[in-house]
Design a protein around this motif. Structure first.
Motif, PDB file in Angstrom:
ATOM      1  N   ASP A  87     -78.530 -25.838  36.435  1.00 13.93           N
ATOM      2  CA  ASP A  87     -79.923 -25.423  36.618  1.00 13.93           C
ATOM      3  C   ASP A  87     -80.771 -26.691  36.596  1.00 13.93           C
ATOM      4  O   ASP A  87     -80.979 -27.293  35.549  1.00 13.93           O
ATOM      5  N   ALA A  88     -81.284 -27.116  37.763  1.00 11.76           N
ATOM      6  CA  ALA A  88     -82.021 -28.365  37.872  1.00 11.76           C
ATOM      7  C   ALA A  88     -83.333 -28.311  37.094  1.00 11.76           C
ATOM      8  O   ALA A  88     -83.856 -29.350  36.690  1.00 11.76           O
ATOM      9  N   ARG A  89     -83.905 -27.141  36.895  1.00 10.49           N
ATOM     10  CA  ARG A  89     -85.171 -27.057  36.149  1.00 10.49           C
ATOM     11  C   ARG A  89     -84.970 -27.399  34.673  1.00 10.49           C
ATOM     12  O   ARG A  89     -85.944 -27.732  33.972  1.00 10.49           O
ATOM     13  N   GLN A  95     -85.972 -32.240  37.078  1.00 10.86           N
ATOM     14  CA  GLN A  95     -86.904 -31.139  36.934  1.00 10.86           C
ATOM     15  C   GLN A  95     -88.296 -31.474  37.471  1.00 10.86           C
ATOM     16  O   GLN A  95     -89.093 -30.565  37.730  1.00 10.86           O
ATOM     17  N   ILE A 100     -87.788 -28.940  43.153  1.00  8.13           N
ATOM     18  CA  ILE A 100     -87.349 -28.194  41.965  1.00  8.13           C
ATOM     19  C   ILE A 100     -88.546 -27.446  41.366  1.00  8.13           C
ATOM     20  O   ILE A 100     -88.431 -26.321  40.896  1.00  8.13           O
ATOM     21  N   ARG A 101     -89.722 -28.095  41.392  1.00 11.48           N
ATOM     22  CA  ARG A 101     -90.918 -27.439  40.825  1.00 11.48           C
ATOM     23  C   ARG A 101     -91.344 -26.227  41.647  1.00 11.48           C
ATOM     24  O   ARG A 101     -91.983 -25.313  41.135  1.00 11.48           O
ATOM     25  N   ARG A 107     -82.187 -24.583  42.478  1.00 18.00           N
ATOM     26  CA  ARG A 107     -81.881 -24.543  41.040  1.00 18.00           C
ATOM     27  C   ARG A 107     -80.495 -25.141  40.769  1.00 18.00           C
ATOM     28  O   ARG A 107     -80.303 -25.852  39.778  1.00 18.00           O
ATOM     29  N   PHE A 108     -79.546 -24.857  41.671  1.00 19.83           N
ATOM     30  CA  PHE A 108     -78.165 -25.264  41.434  1.00 19.83           C
ATOM     31  C   PHE A 108     -77.759 -26.348  42.429  1.00 19.83           C
ATOM     32  O   PHE A 108     -78.110 -26.287  43.603  1.00 19.83           O
ATOM     33  N   VAL A 130     -80.516 -21.392  45.192  1.00 20.56           N
ATOM     34  CA  VAL A 130     -81.811 -21.148  44.538  1.00 20.56           C
ATOM     35  C   VAL A 130     -81.620 -20.412  43.220  1.00 20.56           C
ATOM     36  O   VAL A 130     -82.593 -20.123  42.537  1.00 20.56           O
ATOM     37  N   ARG A 131     -80.362 -20.116  42.894  1.00 19.30           N
ATOM     38  CA  ARG A 131     -80.060 -19.442  41.630  1.00 19.30           C
ATOM     39  C   ARG A 131     -79.252 -20.376  40.740  1.00 19.30           C
ATOM     40  O   ARG A 131     -78.393 -21.120  41.245  1.00 19.30           O
ATOM     41  N   PRO A 132     -79.452 -20.359  39.427  1.00 23.71           N
ATOM     42  CA  PRO A 132     -78.578 -21.118  38.530  1.00 23.71           C
ATOM     43  C   PRO A 132     -77.166 -20.535  38.580  1.00 23.71           C
ATOM     44  O   PRO A 132     -76.986 -19.322  38.716  1.00 23.71           O
TER      45      PRO A 132
END
Length: 907
Positions: A87-89, A95, A100-101, A107-108, A130-132
């Protein structure tokens, strides 16, 4: 931010070797597999070079390049191993990146470096979501396998480029150079090799056999070649190469192995020298020496002969001693003597002898033309030592040339088109190339000689020529027989022309056929005239036999179409200042809809003006003619660019209608076209007046007076004929059409409005029917139909929908727009029956079934639906029972059993 340590190494990668030469299609396939394997929306392959990152292939990515500081690949490449960011956030390294913002951002991330065979990092590949999410160890292993696959593709591309670079240095070489891989597929060819073997474009690893095949002069050469290649040794020799087009080349070839840095063989280098021209020249020189018939004199400076060869002494009435004494000079014509002497006394440049023509007196006192080449042999001081004079008799040649010039002038000036083709020499386009055409042939076909010479003239009879006629022509010519055929050809602009071709073979002295000559005569005018007369007789026969008027009018349209196939004819009748199609034309449906019901006027297109003024109207360009404002858009949409309309006038000059021709290109009519149009309009007037003169009672016996459609009598006869003449592979449908709520229209608006509605329905029905179909009015609001040429039930269904489609538009009745609907029943022959009365009865049942259930149209299947059929039959019988007085009332008494008295009755 400074570049990481690995980045400088990536700069050593030659830019074309990785970023530009790996086939994009192969990398696209890899990223698609990655996206599918890991079930992610984004997958990409990135190549690092020159301080930046370039996406060579991607799924779900739009931008082509970005600065390396902004990408995940920086960290991946720096780590030298697989990087997984669930999860990049939540990861402080990424992040704060804009992507990412973004609420909908990535996200992944999972990526791994791509390493070249020398260990250098040349890029990365990765998958994003776009999903973890997490990766399993198996997922990580598969990501590494994808990186290895891309590295192999890059290494293969660099090896191919290395070979191309090697060959590039020989680009301008006179030798033909080819490099092959170990499977004997062509990796590269220089321009000389491409020209030699007739190859264009990149060889694209095609098999060597598709470029040329090798024929060895001896079996020993073939064995030596195989042994040397098996042991990676150089082989050289003389062979014959056969190109893909069948052309033979005599070549000297040198084949050497290509080795890599480790000494392993990776391919072959072929160096080829074409010796075909030199060897053919040597062979020709030998032939010339063996068959030389020239006179050779070796003269001394004083004119005496040192040596002689092939001198015709009897022709000159000289002895050999006379010739050697130099008396042959006395035989030169006085007008040519000075020029011959000057050539003999002036040393010629080596390799450039004097060439001159002169006349020589024969023993008979006549002169013959000679052509001589005079060269000089000089001593060490540059003085003339000997004069070499090689002469040949050109008198016959000049006479023949003069005759040929006269013949060519006569042939070129001939009015008959002439064509000559070679008999046994072909070109890349095929056999029988053109070697001569005269001016009349160019005028006939529209092709200049430069478009015809050297090519096969098959395009003259394409696309719709007569294959059988062409086969007969070739068969007779191959047998050495003359040809006399008539067929259609096509000019350069596509105009069909009928020509009568007379052809014959031309042979040489040995009787061998070398050429075929042919004379072409344009017979289009006479053929069209004959066809026109036949078609006119056929139409008049229809009239005299009393056939229906539409048959005769359709014959007129077919007559005109046969004469001018590039144009579209249209025949309109005038009724109450409104034009209507007399019979359906081949105009587009949108144009026919506009023409039907067109009110005439001096500003209404061409036909409206012709009917209003009684004069011929020529519209050269619909796009610019001011009288086409009302219908211009429809006409142009239907590709109708020109229209020429002629009024149909009765004997008292009353306008009966118009006859028009439409062209798809803007132009004026040719005189013959306008004459055809005017003649056909006059013939139409004669036919119309003929039908108008038929006894009124006879017309009433066959046609409905209100609508002009066939009546019950004519319908029955037409249906009988249609059933008898039906082809075995087709069906005939009998239809019964009944207007819904017609009584309401009559009661609400009066019988005059009802009659007007019936006439408009009849007119629309005729427009929707095919040329072999028939509509009739049986009475009231009931119409019967014959639909011929049906190939399947679906065909009948399509025709039914087309017929009911005429009710989609409102009817204009006394300024009111009324929507009227109808019900249609169909019975098919032979499926539902073969008897006319039975088919009509079934169609009536099907119509009632459609009306009662609001289906629009319906058919009855004669097999497998007996109960439904009986039910519909009963419904139909009861529906019309009162009108036909078919009900009978019967009573049954009820008797009191005790008294025996009748107490009541039941019906």
């Amino acid at each position: 931010m400074e570049p990481p340590p690995w980045f400088s190494a990536s700069q050593s990668i030659h830019a074309p070797a990785v970023p530009d030469t790996v086939p994009e299609t192969s990398l696209d396939g890899i990223v698609q597999l990655m996206a599918s394997r890991f079930d992610v929306p984004v997958a990409q392959i990135t190549v690092l070079h020159g301080g930046g990152a370039w996406r060579k292939a991607q799924v779900g990515v739009q931008r082509q390049s970005m600065e390396w500081e902004e990408t995940f690949c920086v960290v991946t490449a720096a780590s030298g191993g697989t990087l997984v960011v669930p999860d990049a956030r939540m990861d402080p390294r990424f992040q704060d990146l804009p992507t990412i913002r973004d609420p909908d951002g990535l996200r992944f991330y999972a990526g791994t470096p791509i390493m070249a065979s020398d260990g250098q990092i040349i890029g990365t590949l990765c998958v994003l979501d776009v999903r973890p999410r997490q990766l399993t160890p198996l997922d990580v292993a598969d990501l590494g396998r994808f990186a290895t696959l891309v590295a192999d593709a890059a290494g293969h591309a660099m090896e191919l480029q290395r070979r191309r670079d090697q060959l590039q240095s020989f680009k301008g070489s006179a030798l033909a150079l080819l490099t092959l891989d170990l499977d004997h597929r062509v990796v590269s060819m220089n321009s000389t090799a491409c020209d030699l073997y007739g190859v264009s474009g990149d060889p694209d690893r095609r098999p060597l056999g598709s470029v040329m095949t090798t024929i060895f002069r001896t079996p020993a050469d073939a064995q030596s070649y195989a042994e040397h290649l098996a042991t990676a040794q150089l082989w050289a020799g003389q062979v014959i190469h056969v190109r893909a087009d069948g052309r033979y080349l005599e070549v000297d070839v040198r084949i050497s192995p290509i080795l890599d840095d480790a000494g392993r063989q990776t391919g072959l280098l072929l160096a080829v020298h074409d010796t075909s021209v030199q060897r053919r020249a040597e062979h020709l020189r030998v032939q010339l020496l063996d068959h030389a018939d020239e006179t050779v004199l070796l003269l001394r400076p004083d004119g005496t002969v040192a040596d002689l060869h092939n001198v015709n002494l009897p022709l000159l009435s000289l002895s050999e001693d006379d010739v050697r004494a130099g008396r042959v000079i006395t035989l030169i014509h006085s007008e040519d003597y000075e020029s011959v002497q000057r050539a003999m006394q002036t040393p010629a440049v080596p390799g450039q002898p004097h060439v001159l023509r002169w006349r020589q007196r024969t023993a008979s006192g006549h002169y013959r033309w000679m052509e001589s080449r005079i060269g000089h042999l000089l001593d060490s001081d540059g003085r003339i030592e000997h004069i070499l004079m090689v002469s040949r008799d050109i008198d016959v040649q000049l006479t023949m040339q003069q005759h040929l010039r006269l013949m060519e002038a006569a042939v070129q000036g001939a009015r008959t088109a002439l064509l000559i083709v070679a008999a046994d020499s072909g070109t890349e386009h095929g056999p029988f190339p053109v070697v001569f055409v005269n001016a009349a042939f160019s005028e006939l076909t529209g092709y200049d000689p430069e478009h015809l010479l050297g090519v096969v003239p098959r395009f003259l009879w394409e696309p719709a020529g007569d294959p059988a006629a062409l086969e007969r022509i070739l068969m007779r010519l191959e047998r050495g027989l003359e040809v006399d055929e008539t067929l259609v050809i096509y000019t350069r602009i596509g105009t069909p022309v009928w020509v009568q071709i007379t052809a014959w073979p031309i042979t040489d002295r040995t009787g061998h056929v070398t050429h075929y000559a042919s004379a072409w005569r344009d017979v289009t005018a006479s053929r069209l005239q004959n066809q026109l007369e036949r078609d006119r007789r056929a139409v008049l026969e229809l009239v005299t036999r009393g056939q229906p008027l539409p048959d005769a009018l359709r014959g007129l349209l077919a007559l005109v179409s046969a004469q001018v196939p590039a144009l579209t004819p249209s025949l309109l009748f005038l009724q109450d200042d409104t034009l209507h199609e007399a019979v359906p034309s081949t105009l587009p449906a949108q144009a026919r809809a506009i023409v039907n019901g067109l009110r005439i006027g001096p500003e209404v297109a061409a036909c409206g003006r012709a009917a209003a003024t009684g004069q011929t109207v020529i519209t050269e360009d619909v796009a610019t003619d001011p009288h086409w404002t009302l219908v211009r858009d429809v006409a142009l949409a239907c590709h109708l660019r020109a229209c020429w309309s002629v009024p149909i006038l009765s004997r008292n000059r009353t306008v009966l209608g118009t006859f028009a021709l439409y062209s798809s290109i803007p132009r004026r009519p040719q005189p013959r076209e306008l004459e055809l149009l005017e003649d056909t309009a006059r013939l139409t007037a004669v036919i119309l007046e003929r039908y108008q003169a038929i006894d009124a009672s006879q017309r009433l016996a066959l046609y409905d007076p209100l609508t002009g459609l066939a009546n019950r009598t004519l319908f029955a006869e037409a249906l009988r004929a249609a059933l008898e003449q039906r082809p075995a592979t087709e069906s005939v449908a009998v239809g019964l059409l009944d207007l819904d709520r017609f009584k309401t229209v009559n009661d609400s608006f009066g019988h005059r409005t009802g009659d007007d509605l019936l006439r408009q329905v009849a007119l629309r029905l005729q427009g929707a029917l095919g040329s072999a179909d028939l509509a009739a009015r049986m009475g009231g609001d009931e119409f019967t139909l014959i639909l011929s040429g049906l190939s399947s039930p679906e065909d009948a269904h399509h025709r039914a929908r087309t017929l009911l489609g005429i009710f989609d538009e409102p009817f204009n009745l006394d300024g009111r727009e009324l929507f009227v609907h109808a019900s249609l029943g169909l019975a098919m022959s032979p499926d539902d029956g073969r008897d006319a009365d039975e088919l009509l009865r079934l169609a009536d049942m099907a119509m009632y079934h459609a009306k009662s259930r609001h289906l629009g149209w319906a058919t009855l299947d004669g097999a497998g639906h007996t109960s439904a059929r009986r039910h519909v039959e009963l419904d139909a019988a009861l529906h019309r029972a009162l009108d036909r007085d078919e009900l009978r009332l019967h009573y049954q008494p009820l008797v009191d059993a005790r008294t025996g008295r009748v107490t009541e009755v039941e019906a």
